[in-house]
Design an enzyme around this catalytic site. Structure first.
Site, PDB file in Angstrom:
ATOM      1  CB  ALA A  43      99.052 125.117  97.892  1.00  0.00           C
ATOM      2  CG  ASP A  96      78.561 113.512 101.918  1.00  0.00           C
ATOM      3  OD1 ASP A  96      79.654 113.878 101.474  1.00  0.00           O
ATOM      4  OD2 ASP A  96      78.363 113.247 103.128  1.00  0.00           O
ATOM      5  CG  ASP A 133      87.447 112.300 109.000  1.00  0.00           C
ATOM      6  OD1 ASP A 133      87.325 113.541 109.081  1.00  0.00           O
ATOM      7  OD2 ASP A 133      87.940 111.755 108.001  1.00  0.00           O
ATOM      8  CD  GLN A 134      90.615 116.899 110.499  1.00  0.00           C
ATOM      9  OE1 GLN A 134      91.198 117.547 111.365  1.00  0.00           O
ATOM     10  NE2 GLN A 134      89.834 117.467 109.594  1.00  0.00           N
ATOM     11  CG  HIS A 170      82.345 116.073 102.241  1.00  0.00           C
ATOM     12  ND1 HIS A 170      81.610 115.100 102.890  1.00  0.00           N
ATOM     13  CD2 HIS A 170      83.303 116.453 103.108  1.00  0.00           C
ATOM     14  CE1 HIS A 170      82.101 114.924 104.111  1.00  0.00           C
ATOM     15  NE2 HIS A 170      83.127 115.736 104.267  1.00  0.00           N
ATOM     16  CD  GLN A 206      97.085 118.949  99.974  1.00  0.00           C
ATOM     17  OE1 GLN A 206      97.065 119.975 100.623  1.00  0.00           O
ATOM     18  NE2 GLN A 206      96.391 117.897 100.323  1.00  0.00           N
ATOM     19  CG  ASN A 261      89.559 115.108 100.025  1.00  0.00           C
ATOM     20  OD1 ASN A 261      89.297 114.672  98.922  1.00  0.00           O
ATOM     21  ND2 ASN A 261      88.630 115.463 100.894  1.00  0.00           N
TER      22      ASN A 261
END
Ligand SMILES: *[C@@H]1O[C@H](CO)[C@@H](O)[C@H](O)[C@H]1NC(C)=O
Ligand SMILES: *[C@@H]1O[C@H](CO)[C@@H](O)[C@H](O)[C@H]1NC(C)=O
Length: 470
Positions: A346, A135, A387-388, A30, A348, A367
């Site tokens: 990392a 948010d 939310d996954q 976020h 990403q 993300n």
């Protein structure tokens, strides 16, 4: 007032004296999205104020991904001194993966209400208009904006319209018909959040009733149906809805960075689409047993891999007392020819953009999803919390750019190496996997085009900017 940048408040006359105020929620994904948004808006010559606890502003800055230091230096950070809050280690053995250890840092944000109200007042009295973007999890904190006549308030959603619209539709008792098979097999939010987080979220929802619009970090290309659903009056009243994502540095694959992370050097020596990237974001902790099964599973799959092995963030990321995650005895030596373990931060996006990367085993935080979609990399979904679980349905059943590596419904059962190996192989070397990869690549091409001049992402962000400039 405890801000480090007070002097900026009055000395601008750009963009017809409209000031932008951004209030992020302090979880990495976020913080980053709202910082990126700040830079995007600032590039249109608005003064942008980013308000948060000093420690979280610092976190957002040190981890700012692909942002130009010059762009960052134009943002006015208001560093509020945080109250003391507990910053315990995550519990890798918890039966629920939701990062309960971060709750004290989130509960602490409630104390931002006073300082935020003061800053809003002060900037509003020096501006023709203020635009507050927050948010949804900070709605409690910004509630006093309602009483500022020249303030306009917008919600910035860090999760997709798919997940927000369908959850809201359920919540409101399914007020209208949706002609969509998908609504039949959606997971509920049960098991996604802790009781404390539910309470925290409900406290926020009470203050989500006066905003003029909602912004999604998503794209009409993928989320169009659900953005339209979102815009229905029974879900959003007269609010306007924008989807301004993705705004990644998408040309990334053409650049040669000066200092390459060692995993990128390694990637450069691997065949095209041969590597699976394994990473579960900054808010997931895995137990010893899970690490061990995942390690054995990767080894059995015989696929090349990059595995980011870090514990979840603590509430205070600068407190370096973290758990060192142990791998099975001899594992690193056995896999050294085809796998690498990354224990630091990392790169990403660069990994996903690399042509050798052919899959992403992900927790499906939004993300990571956006980055993977934009870079055209198919996903092996292992949802952990929040939310996954919904995002996984979206990825595998709606967009069809991924497969399920680990069923949400089986989240309380032990992880098995054999199942991991099988699903990794399905994604990396099967006709089914090739089909999914092709779809993911097509989506990536389309998304990258959408950011160009005249593309849909560009049109939406221009439309938002035009709207707030009125
Ligand atoms: C949307 O999310 C992606 C992925 O994290 C991020 O790189 C991008 O900057 C975000 N956009 C905004 C406006 O926050
Ligand atoms: C988690 O469980 C393992 C045994 O499976 C134990 O060795 C470890 O200390 C536990 N960790 C925590 C933080 O409770």
């Amino acid at each position: 007032m405890a801000t480090n940048n007070n002097n900026h408040v009055t000395n601008f006359k750009k963009q017809d004296n409209i000031s932008i105020i951004i209030v992020p929620f302090p979880a990495q994904g976020h913080l980053n999205q709202l910082l990126q948004l700040s830079c995007l808006i600032s590039s249109h010559n608005f003064p942008v104020h980013y308000i948060g606890f000093s420690i979280h502003n610092r976190q957002a800055k040190v981890r700012a991904n692909g942002l130009d230091p010059l762009e960052l230096s134009r943002i006015h950070f208001h560093d509020i001194p945080p109250p003391e809050f507990a910053s315990p280690l995550p519990n890798p053995n918890a039966s629920m993966k939701f990062p309960e250890h971060l709750q004290p840092s989130w509960d602490a944000t409630l104390a931002l209400r006073g300082p935020v109200a003061e800053i809003l007042q002060e900037i509003a009295s020096n501006s023709r208009k203020i635009i507050l973007v927050h948010d949804p999890l900070m709605a409690y904190v910004i509630q006093d904006a309602q009483n500022i006549p020249n303030a306009e308030t917008y919600i910035f959603n860090c999760i997709p319209a798919f997940t927000v619209s369908l959850s809201r539709w359920e919540e409101k008792g399914k007020p209208s018909m949706i002609d969509d098979e998908i609504t039949k097999n959606l997971p509920s939010w049960e098991g996604c959040l802790t009781e404390e987080m539910f309470k925290f979220a409900i406290k926020q929802v009470e203050h989500c009733n006066f905003q003029a619009g909602e912004i999604f970090n998503s794209s009409r290309l993928i989320d169009g149906v659900y953005l339209d659903l979102m815009a229905r009056e029974e879900l959003s009243g007269t609010r306007k809805i924008w989807a301004i994502g993705p705004i990644l540095p998408v040309k990334i694959s053409n650049q040669e960075p000066v200092r390459k992370h060692y995993c990128l050097e390694w990637l450069g020596k691997q065949p095209e689409n041969s590597v699976i990237y394994v990473a579960f974001g900054t808010m997931t902790s895995v137990s010893e047993e899970e690490v061990s099964e995942l390690a054995i599973g990767l080894e059995q799959s015989k696929q090349r891999f990059i595995w980011v092995l870090r514990d979840a963030d603590k509430g205070n990321i600068f407190d370096k007392d973290v758990r060192k995650i142990e791998l099975p005895e001899g594992f690193e030596e056995r896999v050294q020819d085809y796998g690498i373990i990354v224990r630091d931060w990392a790169p990403q996006l660069e990994i996903l953009a690399h042509k050798s990367t052919g899959g992403f085993m992900s927790h499906c935080g939004w993300n990571s999803c956006i980055e993977s979609f934009t870079m055209g990399v198919p996903i092996a979904a292992w949802p952990m919390h929040s939310d996954q679980a919904m995002n996984t349905v979206y990825i595998t059943q709606v967009l069809k750019v991924g497969l399920v590596a680990r069923e949400w419904a089986q989240r309380e059962e032990p992880v098995e190496a054999g199942a991991i190996a099988k699903n990794v192989q399905r994604l990396m070397e099967s006709p089914e996997g090739d089909e999914i990869r092709k779809k993911a690549e097509e989506l990536g091409d389309a998304l990258r085009k959408s950011i160009d001049e005249g593309g849909v992402a560009r049109m939406e962000s221009d439309s938002f900017i035009a709207h707030i400039t009125k």
